[in-house]
Motif scaffolding. Structure first.
Motif, PDB file in Angstrom:
ATOM      1  N   GLU A  90       0.802  -1.381  -0.138  1.00  0.00           N
ATOM      2  CA  GLU A  90      -0.144  -0.073   0.109  1.00  0.00           C
ATOM      3  C   GLU A  90       0.942   1.120  -0.091  1.00  0.00           C
ATOM      4  OE1 GLU A  90      -4.566  -0.162   1.967  1.00  0.00           O
ATOM      5  OE2 GLU A  90      -2.565  -0.307   3.309  1.00  0.00           O
ATOM      6  N   LYS A  91       1.939   1.157   0.938  1.00  0.00           N
ATOM      7  CA  LYS A  91       2.802   2.253   0.832  1.00  0.00           C
ATOM      8  C   LYS A  91       3.593   2.625  -0.530  1.00  0.00           C
ATOM      9  CE  LYS A  91       3.643   2.101   5.942  1.00  0.00           C
ATOM     10  NZ  LYS A  91       4.505   1.638   6.777  1.00  0.00           N
ATOM     11  N   GLU A  92       3.838   1.472  -0.920  1.00  0.00           N
ATOM     12  CA  GLU A  92       4.514   1.531  -2.295  1.00  0.00           C
ATOM     13  C   GLU A  92       3.624   2.100  -3.479  1.00  0.00           C
ATOM     14  OE1 GLU A  92       6.051  -2.343  -3.163  1.00  0.00           O
ATOM     15  OE2 GLU A  92       7.646  -2.460  -1.650  1.00  0.00           O
ATOM     16  N   LEU A  93       2.528   1.843  -3.504  1.00  0.00           N
ATOM     17  CA  LEU A  93       1.384   2.623  -4.572  1.00  0.00           C
ATOM     18  C   LEU A  93       1.148   3.923  -3.928  1.00  0.00           C
ATOM     19  CD1 LEU A  93      -1.282  -0.504  -4.312  1.00  0.00           C
ATOM     20  CD2 LEU A  93       0.108   0.231  -6.468  1.00  0.00           C
ATOM     21  N   LYS A  98       4.759   1.221  -9.560  1.00  0.00           N
ATOM     22  CA  LYS A  98       3.854   0.627 -10.298  1.00  0.00           C
ATOM     23  C   LYS A  98       3.617  -0.763  -9.967  1.00  0.00           C
ATOM     24  CE  LYS A  98       3.120   4.251 -12.847  1.00  0.00           C
ATOM     25  NZ  LYS A  98       1.879   4.945 -12.580  1.00  0.00           N
ATOM     26  N   GLN A  99       2.363  -1.300  -9.902  1.00  0.00           N
ATOM     27  CA  GLN A  99       1.979  -2.841  -9.495  1.00  0.00           C
ATOM     28  C   GLN A  99       0.908  -2.999 -10.740  1.00  0.00           C
ATOM     29  OE1 GLN A  99       3.133  -4.813  -7.488  1.00  0.00           O
ATOM     30  NE2 GLN A  99       3.965  -3.553  -5.653  1.00  0.00           N
ATOM     31  N   SER A 100       0.558  -4.373 -10.863  1.00  0.00           N
ATOM     32  CA  SER A 100      -0.228  -4.727 -11.823  1.00  0.00           C
ATOM     33  C   SER A 100      -1.898  -4.419 -11.251  1.00  0.00           C
ATOM     34  CB  SER A 100      -0.314  -6.274 -12.222  1.00  0.00           C
ATOM     35  OG  SER A 100      -0.155  -6.946 -10.749  1.00  0.00           O
ATOM     36  N   PHE A 101      -1.975  -3.858 -10.111  1.00  0.00           N
ATOM     37  CA  PHE A 101      -3.193  -3.468  -9.585  1.00  0.00           C
ATOM     38  C   PHE A 101      -3.046  -2.092  -8.946  1.00  0.00           C
ATOM     39  CE2 PHE A 101      -0.591  -6.216  -7.004  1.00  0.00           C
ATOM     40  CZ  PHE A 101      -0.508  -5.415  -5.685  1.00  0.00           C
ATOM     41  N   THR A 102      -4.423  -1.223  -8.790  1.00  0.00           N
ATOM     42  CA  THR A 102      -4.167  -0.166  -8.224  1.00  0.00           C
ATOM     43  C   THR A 102      -4.293   0.023  -6.632  1.00  0.00           C
ATOM     44  OG1 THR A 102      -6.506   0.384  -8.958  1.00  0.00           O
ATOM     45  CG2 THR A 102      -4.944   0.628 -10.468  1.00  0.00           C
ATOM     46  N   GLU A 103      -4.918  -1.043  -6.003  1.00  0.00           N
ATOM     47  CA  GLU A 103      -5.252  -0.702  -4.768  1.00  0.00           C
ATOM     48  C   GLU A 103      -5.028  -2.177  -4.186  1.00  0.00           C
ATOM     49  OE1 GLU A 103      -9.232  -0.162  -3.323  1.00  0.00           O
ATOM     50  OE2 GLU A 103     -10.052  -1.207  -5.321  1.00  0.00           O
ATOM     51  N   VAL A 104      -4.726  -1.914  -2.658  1.00  0.00           N
ATOM     52  CA  VAL A 104      -4.998  -3.481  -1.845  1.00  0.00           C
ATOM     53  C   VAL A 104      -6.196  -3.463  -1.216  1.00  0.00           C
ATOM     54  CG1 VAL A 104      -3.936  -4.639   0.259  1.00  0.00           C
ATOM     55  CG2 VAL A 104      -2.367  -3.437  -1.613  1.00  0.00           C
ATOM     56  N   GLU A 486       0.642 -10.424  -3.813  1.00  0.00           N
ATOM     57  CA  GLU A 486       1.754  -9.881  -4.816  1.00  0.00           C
ATOM     58  C   GLU A 486       1.333  -9.866  -6.278  1.00  0.00           C
ATOM     59  OE1 GLU A 486       5.687 -11.247  -2.477  1.00  0.00           O
ATOM     60  OE2 GLU A 486       5.039 -12.638  -4.134  1.00  0.00           O
ATOM     61  N   GLU A 487       0.417 -10.549  -6.568  1.00  0.00           N
ATOM     62  CA  GLU A 487       0.033 -10.567  -8.208  1.00  0.00           C
ATOM     63  C   GLU A 487      -1.355  -9.802  -8.284  1.00  0.00           C
ATOM     64  OE1 GLU A 487       0.011 -14.420 -10.240  1.00  0.00           O
ATOM     65  OE2 GLU A 487       1.885 -14.860  -9.169  1.00  0.00           O
ATOM     66  N   THR A 488      -2.256  -9.615  -7.254  1.00  0.00           N
ATOM     67  CA  THR A 488      -3.771  -9.040  -7.474  1.00  0.00           C
ATOM     68  C   THR A 488      -3.879  -7.945  -6.364  1.00  0.00           C
ATOM     69  OG1 THR A 488      -4.717 -10.520  -5.875  1.00  0.00           O
ATOM     70  CG2 THR A 488      -4.615 -11.250  -8.034  1.00  0.00           C
ATOM     71  N   GLY A 489      -3.033  -8.025  -5.305  1.00  0.00           N
ATOM     72  CA  GLY A 489      -3.321  -6.850  -4.530  1.00  0.00           C
ATOM     73  C   GLY A 489      -4.446  -7.138  -3.399  1.00  0.00           C
ATOM     74  N   ILE A 490      -4.804  -8.693  -3.502  1.00  0.00           N
ATOM     75  CA  ILE A 490      -5.926  -9.072  -2.679  1.00  0.00           C
ATOM     76  C   ILE A 490      -5.460  -9.670  -1.117  1.00  0.00           C
ATOM     77  CG2 ILE A 490      -7.666 -10.843  -2.428  1.00  0.00           C
ATOM     78  CD1 ILE A 490      -8.438 -10.289  -5.419  1.00  0.00           C
ATOM     79  N   CYS A 491      -5.658  -9.218  -0.057  1.00  0.00           N
ATOM     80  CA  CYS A 491      -5.146  -9.707   1.151  1.00  0.00           C
ATOM     81  C   CYS A 491      -6.128 -10.572   1.769  1.00  0.00           C
ATOM     82  CB  CYS A 491      -4.746  -8.577   2.064  1.00  0.00           C
ATOM     83  SG  CYS A 491      -4.024  -9.027   3.733  1.00  0.00           S
TER      84      CYS A 491
END
Length: 553
Positions: A90-93, A98-104, A486-491
């Motif tokens: 989240e902090k990195e975003l 850049k990630q393959s997703f926009t939010e955790v 790591e791949e989807t941002g889903i915790c």
């Protein structure tokens, strides 16, 4: 008398002494006010720097070697390494990485308001009035909210929510809770002296366990807990050095509680400890099942026969979604079993502001009702509770609104019912949606989410992924959940953090996100799982780079 000049001229030793003093005075003046010199001379920070320059610091008193081993034994998966990693991402975003997703999407914990659920208006009105009594003169707030606030404040010291309450809680709130239980259980008598306000349900659970844990060796207290279980129980048992007694819920039968499994666990444990406590979570967390009345009768009969203290975690009593299920309180079932049971089985039941339709986690409000406790032990319980002075009084006020909501003749009733029905109706919709989508994915099996706020699906993990996880010294479902994050941002939380039968793997996810976000979440889980199966079914195992903090120790 000789003047200073004459004295200096006559005595060389005095001349040297005075000259030295004058030089020191000149330096003193050049360094600023006297206070600054004193601060610099005695500065702890300066001393620390000088110590570091001259040699190593003294060894610390509290180190991992001297830390209480029971603290090290405590684990709480709901806020474990996966969640820490999610916070880092989240902090990195936020910093533009850049990630393959926009939010955790944090589906790891049952924090309703954090996931977008709106507060119940009447509850917030009453608590606001209690916190800021000047609002009692405002025409913008309804009379029924004002009446409740005035009644609560009347029982507070100095008529202020900022005062301590009795250790057991504000008297009028305890009376309201007793009335609520009697109404809920269709006339079963309730003594308000058996009611204790708590800092969330967790505080009450921990307090009761503290009373129950004793003995050494084979006489040490054993605590029976369901597997899967809410990690509070395993953490508390470890902290108190009690003995874990695991009994497994029947996943093939919608996580039902099997009395034969209870007996197996009990008899096995008697060889190395003294089973004294039986914990039940109904509706279930993380499993979402609602126990039948027949099942509860069998459990209470078992507790009666084996002289076990029953702890009934009923914080999800308002969260029942399946039309085939109904919440039955352990107290009501015990009463209906007759006086022999009702007057003898020791029972503590727990409720909270954090769940249900209110989701007020941050208030840390809750209560417990304790039945058939020895009067002398009861005095010890009050003593134990008095050490923490009292639960948060705003949380007590919030609890009062839950047990004393607007009546059908009061002005706030219509809005209250609309909001309550909306929350519970949407949760029921999301429970069905979660079950349907997860069961459409090859390699995932999800039991019906009958109640509570979670799904606990079983996931198939290919042998090659299991081998990789073993190489990395982590549980296979931890590897799965880490890759999902790591791949989807889903915790979500690995099933290994809740306990599961050997050879099975799960994760727990909350159903609290909005329906739109939940569909996105479940769609991403589906796509990820298919990729995961394909990757580990076709390729040779490879070693992923997993940070050291995520590895089991």
């Amino acid at each position: 008398m000789l003047c200073l000049k004459q004295l200096v001229l006559r005595s060389p030793s005095v001349t040297a002494s005075v000259s030295s003093s004058l030089r020191q005075h000149a330096r003193f003046k050049s360094q600023g006010p006297a206070g600054q010199v004193g601060l610099k001379r005695f500065s702890t920070a300066e001393a620390t720097v000088e110590t570091r320059d001259q040699g190593r610091l003294k060894e610390k008193t509290l180190t991992m070697a001297t830390l209480n081993p029971q603290v090290k034994a405590v684990e709480y998966a709901v806020r474990g390494p996966i969640v820490i990693k999610a916070g880092d991402i989240e902090k990195e975003l936020q910093q533009g990485v850049k990630q393959s997703f926009t939010e955790v999407i944090k589906a790891n914990i049952g924090d309703a308001h954090a996931m977008g659920q709106q507060p119940i208006t009447f509850l917030r009105q009453v608590v606001a009035l209690c916190c800021f009594p000047e609002l009692l003169d405002s025409p913008a707030l309804p009379d029924d909210a004002k009446q409740r606030a005035q009644r609560i404040l009347q029982d507070c010291g100095g008529h202020s929510l900022g005062s301590y309450s009795n250790s057991q809680g504000v008297d009028c709130i305890r009376r309201d809770i007793a009335d609520y239980i009697t109404h809920r259980d269709e006339g079963v008598p309730t003594d308000w002296n058996d009611i204790y306000l708590t800092t969330g349900a967790s505080d009450g659970i921990m307090s009761i366990l503290k009373l129950l844990v004793s003995g050494e060796g084979t006489s040490r207290t054993g605590v029976m807990i369901p597997i899967p279980q809410y990690p509070l129980y395993s953490a508390a048992i470890s902290e108190l050095e009690a003995v874990h007694i695991n009994y497994y819920l029947d996943e093939e039968n919608c996580w039902a509680l099997d009395i034969e499994e209870l007996q197996r666990a009990y008899l096995s444990a008697k060889q190395h400890c003294q089973p004294r406590v039986l914990c039940i979570i109904n509706p279930g967390n993380p499993t979402g099942q609602v126990q039948s009345k027949k099942c509860i009768e069998e459990v209470l009969h078992f507790a009666y026969e084996e002289n076990l203290f029953v702890m009934a975690d009923e914080v999800y009593q308002d969260n029942v979604y399946s039309s085939d299920c109904q919440f039955h309180s352990f107290k009501k079932v015990l009463y209906e079993m007759g006086p022999e049971y009702f007057n003898n089985v020791e029972l503590a039941s727990f409720h909270s502001t954090s769940k249900g339709y209110t989701g007020e986690c941050g208030f840390r409000g809750g209560y417990m009702e304790v039945l058939n406790m020895d009067p002398k032990v009861k005095a010890q319980l009050v003593k134990l509770l008095s050490v923490r002075l009292c639960p948060p009084v705003p949380g007590q006020a919030a609890m009062d609104v839950i047990v004393n909501p607007p009546k059908d003749h009061e002005p706030s009733y219509a809005q209250f019912i609309k909001e309550k029905s909306s929350v519970l109706g949407e949760l029921a919709l999301k429970a069905r949606l979660t079950e349907e989508i997860l069961n459409s994915v090859p390699g995932i099996k999800c039991n019906p989410v009958q109640g509570a706020m979670y799904a606990f699906p079983q996931i198939f993990i290919p042998p090659r992924a299991i081998q990789e996880a073993q190489t990395l010294s982590m549980a296979p479902d931890m590897l799965y959940c880490l890759k999902l994050l790591e791949e989807t941002g889903i915790c979500v939380v690995p099933g290994s953090g809740f306990g599961q039968r050997d050879g099975t793997y799960h994760f727990r996810m909350t159903i609290l996100p909005s329906p739109e976000k939940l569909k996105v979440l479940l769609g991403k889980v589906k796509d990820f799982h298919l990729r995961f199966l394909e990757e580990y079914s076709q390729q040779e195992p490879t070693i992923s780079r997993v940070p050291q903090e995520h590895r089991d120790t």
